[in-house]
Write an enzyme that holds these catalytic residues in place. Structure first.
Site, short mmCIF file in Angstrom:
data_model
loop_
_atom_site.label_atom_id
_atom_site.label_comp_id
_atom_site.label_asym_id
_atom_site.label_seq_id
_atom_site.Cartn_x
_atom_site.Cartn_y
_atom_site.Cartn_z
N HIS A 125 -2.69 -0.97 -3.31
CA HIS A 125 -3.83 -0.10 -3.05
C HIS A 125 -3.70 1.18 -3.87
O HIS A 125 -2.83 2.01 -3.61
CB HIS A 125 -3.91 0.27 -1.56
N MET A 155 0.03 1.05 5.25
CA MET A 155 -0.67 1.37 6.50
C MET A 155 -1.82 0.39 6.71
O MET A 155 -2.48 -0.02 5.76
CB MET A 155 -1.21 2.79 6.44
N SER A 157 0.85 -1.20 0.00
CA SER A 157 0.00 0.00 0.00
C SER A 157 0.88 1.24 0.00
O SER A 157 1.65 1.44 -0.94
CB SER A 157 -0.94 -0.03 1.22
N THR A 158 0.82 2.06 1.05
CA THR A 158 1.56 3.32 1.09
C THR A 158 3.06 3.08 0.93
O THR A 158 3.66 2.31 1.66
CB THR A 158 1.31 4.05 2.43
N ASP A 161 -4.42 -4.83 6.17
CA ASP A 161 -4.87 -5.63 5.03
C ASP A 161 -3.76 -6.60 4.61
O ASP A 161 -2.61 -6.20 4.42
CB ASP A 161 -5.24 -4.71 3.86
#
Length: 357
Positions: free
Chosen positions: A204, A297, A178-179, A300
């Site tokens: 993401h 973050m 993600s991030t 997930d």
């Protein structure tokens, strides 16, 4: 608790007004200024430097990409790109993430005010995530030029007909991030040779951005990188990225793996969800898979990675020192789904080890 100071830079008065209201009314977040272009932003930043910048891409006087590169070179600061859902906007936003942006948020050209209001929680979470990001790692990676793809006779000869020389793969690598993941994925995938296991990825990203992201990676990698479509085969030397706004699952028929792209509810606040992919890999591939969870973050992927490990798969997490945000890997380690944690630079070696089973 220290307030997160936010600077909004967008030439749309509607965006400035709505985001100021949404973010400014959130405990722990303070909107320092909302200005129409980077030149005005630089004047305001002389007084107080923001903790997070929400930045448009297409603006008068100076574009967001130029401003971002200047920031990363002079004083690395967490930046969230806020870009329109157009082909030009998405491609530029992906380029901005490669230049060091922490995340990208989508905005449409029509009904902008309602869209921003409906996405309030997503913007708030993005700002909080960005405030805690290891932005110096992003800036350091942004200064490294992407490797030039190695060319062979394929660059001159006509491409083979679709389906020619397709091999059956029995090993699958599933990656969730993600991030900070866009740059981390580029670093990993660009290192891989053309002979590597088939890879399926959830990053993401908003809808309409993943196609441009995959196209960018395809240009700088020796392996093929594609935005996934239902019934795409998982084959050696290729990575399939889940489309934004859709879940991606791994399926198996005989010795062949393929993906299915489906609608569905948000899972762990995300669509695509890493958990959805990992759980499907646990069922379809079991011990024939490697699961890799990287910077991001939230949690997930933690539950899905544990299912993969319990199904006999090998599992790896990116270590804290090399993560932009050590959230998803930390939670996966905490729940027992990770066999070992490795630096980002060691992830390609873990992937290639799957060739030998």
């Amino acid at each position: 608790m220290k307030q997160v100071g936010v600077l909004i830079v967008d030439d749309s008065a509607v965006v400035r007004q709505v985001l100021t209201g949404l973010l400014g009314g959130t405990p722990g977040i303070e909107v320092l200024h909302a200005v129409a272009d980077p030149l005005l932003a630089m004047e305001r930043m002389k007084v107080r430097w923001p903790d997070v910048i929400v930045l448009d891409v297409e603006m008068p006087r100076m574009d967001g990409l130029t401003f971002l590169r200047k920031l990363m070179a002079e004083r690395p600061t967490p930046v969230i790109i806020c870009s329109t859902l157009t082909e030009k906007g998405t491609a530029t936003a992906v380029e901005a993430m490669a230049a060091g942006a922490v995340a990208v948020m989508a905005k449409p050209r029509l009904d902008l005010k309602r869209y921003l209001q409906d996405s309030a929680l997503e913007f708030i979470n993005a700002v909080r995530s960005a405030a805690g990001a290891n932005v110096r790692r992003l800036a350091a990676r942004a200064t490294v030029q992407a490797p030039t793809p190695r060319q062979n006779a394929d660059a001159v000869l006509a491409a083979a007909a679709p389906g020619a020389m397709v091999q059956t793969t029995q090993r699958v690598v599933a990656i969730g991030t993600s991030t900070g993941g866009t740059q981390a994925l580029e670093e990993v995938l660009a290192t891989l040779p053309r002979v590597c296991p088939g890879i399926v990825i959830v990053q993401h990203m908003p809808e309409a951005f993943t196609a441009a992201f995959a196209a960018r990676l395809d240009k700088v990698c020796q392996i093929a990188v594609r935005e996934a479509k239902t019934n795409d085969r998982v084959v050696p030397g290729q990575a399939l990225i889940a489309p934004g706004g859709k879940h991606m699952l791994l399926r198996r028929t005989g010795a062949q793996y393929f993906v299915e792209v489906v609608d569905g509810p948000l899972v762990n606040r995300h669509r695509p969800s890493v958990d959805v992919l990992f759980r499907s890999v646990a069922k379809a591939a079991g011990s024939n898979a490697l699961g890799v969870i990287m910077t991001g973050m939230g949690d997930d992927g933690a539950a899905g990675l544990l299912e993969m490990r319990e199904a006999g798969a090998d599992t790896v997490a990116q270590d804290e020192a090399t993560c932009v945000v050590y959230g998803m890997p930390k939670e996966a380690v905490k729940r027992g789904g990770v066999r070992r944690s490795v630096p980002l630079g060691a992830v390609p070696r873990e992937i290639l080890a799957q060739l030998n089973g």
